[in-house]
Scaffold this motif. Structure first.
Motif, short mmCIF file in Angstrom:
data_model
loop_
_atom_site.label_atom_id
_atom_site.label_comp_id
_atom_site.label_asym_id
_atom_site.label_seq_id
_atom_site.Cartn_x
_atom_site.Cartn_y
_atom_site.Cartn_z
N MET A 75 0.82 -1.20 0.00
CA MET A 75 0.00 0.00 0.00
C MET A 75 0.86 1.26 0.00
N ARG A 128 2.15 2.47 -3.32
CA ARG A 128 1.21 3.14 -4.21
C ARG A 128 1.17 4.65 -3.99
N ASN A 174 5.00 7.44 -8.32
CA ASN A 174 3.63 7.26 -8.79
C ASN A 174 2.85 8.57 -8.79
N TYR A 194 -4.41 5.62 -6.37
CA TYR A 194 -3.76 6.29 -5.25
C TYR A 194 -2.73 7.34 -5.70
N GLY A 195 -2.15 7.12 -6.86
CA GLY A 195 -1.27 8.15 -7.39
C GLY A 195 -2.01 9.43 -7.69
#
Length: 261
Positions: free
Chosen positions: A41, A44, A49, A226-227
């Motif tokens: 996690m 990410r 990212n 998430y990025g």
């Protein structure tokens, strides 16, 4: 010949902020790839990212449309706060009885988090734009009221006496004495109001609207992008910083013109 030392302060003003940003970025990278290296996690949310997602968002239209929707709500909230806050501040600063009757109430309401009114706003105004604008206006009105009242209280009474002795009407006294005297205080109140609005904006835009930066954060979470989520958070900070910079620039410009005159 002596070297010109004037560029040094300007260079220093640019160098230290960039150094601070670089250190913050390095700490972010270290936390993700160091402390969080065993977490899928955490990876990410890595800077790599985030930068890739930010570049992709910048090339598209989506985040700009959401930013425009948020800025429109900020404008409406500030306008409503000004329309309510300036008259209340003028009354509180110039009418002792009104100030004594409302001071405790204003201070009490000011200490209530605007977000705590979210259920009440939805029940009273429904889901959509109205409760969001209400929460933003509620957050912004108090610094405007208090700073306008402080500006009125700080006016030199000799100026008012001089205006009266010159036969100035109420309108002329308001235009030539009161407004210039409270302008700096009002700009300070506006800057504080913008800061409060920007804090309240994102959670307020989670009240069922279908556009805005707060809505977009929920959308990226639901899509597990998430990025994009981190890029949007950084974009919110950048946009808020720009608004604060504009408010500070307006205050400096007014102060400079007032001192010259």
């Amino acid at each position: 010949m002596t070297r010109d030392a004037t560029p040094q302060p300007a260079l220093r003003r640019l160098t230290y902020p960039l150094l601070g940003l670089g250190l913050a970025g390095a700490l972010w990278w270290a936390l993700v790839h160091g402390a969080g290296r065993d977490s899928l996690m955490a990876a990410r949310f890595s800077p790599e990212n985030t930068w890739a997602a930010a570049a992709e968002l910048a090339r598209g239209r989506e985040i700009w449309l959401h930013a425009l929707a948020s800025l429109q709500r900020v404008g409406l909230g500030l306008l409503a706060a000004l329309l309510a806050g300036v008259p209340l501040g003028l009354l509180a600063g110039s009418w002792r009885g009104f100030n004594q009757a409302t001071s405790t109430v204003f201070q009490f309401l000011r200490m209530i988090s605007p977000l705590s009114w979210m259920p009440v706003a939805v029940m009273a105004l429904g889901v959509g734009e109205a409760p969001v604008v209400f929460l933003l206006a509620f957050a912004a009105v108090w610094p405007i009221v208090l700073n306008v009242a402080a500006g009125i209280a700080a006016i030199d009474r000799q100026w008012l006496t001089l205006a009266d002795s010159l036969g100035a009407s109420r309108t002329e006294r308001l235009r030539h004495v009161t407004v210039p005297a409270i302008a700096a205080h009002l700009l300070t109140g506006l800057r504080l109001a913008i800061g409060l609005i920007w804090v309240v904006l994102v959670p307020a835009e989670m009240l069922g609207v279908n556009a805005g930066l707060g809505y977009f954060i929920l959308d990226t979470r639901d899509r597990m992008a998430y990025g994009e989520l981190m890029a949007t958070i950084l974009f919110i900070g950048l946009l808020g910083f720009a608004l604060d910079w504009l408010a500070r620039a307006a205050h400096r410009r007014w102060s400079g013109q007032h001192q010259e005159s």
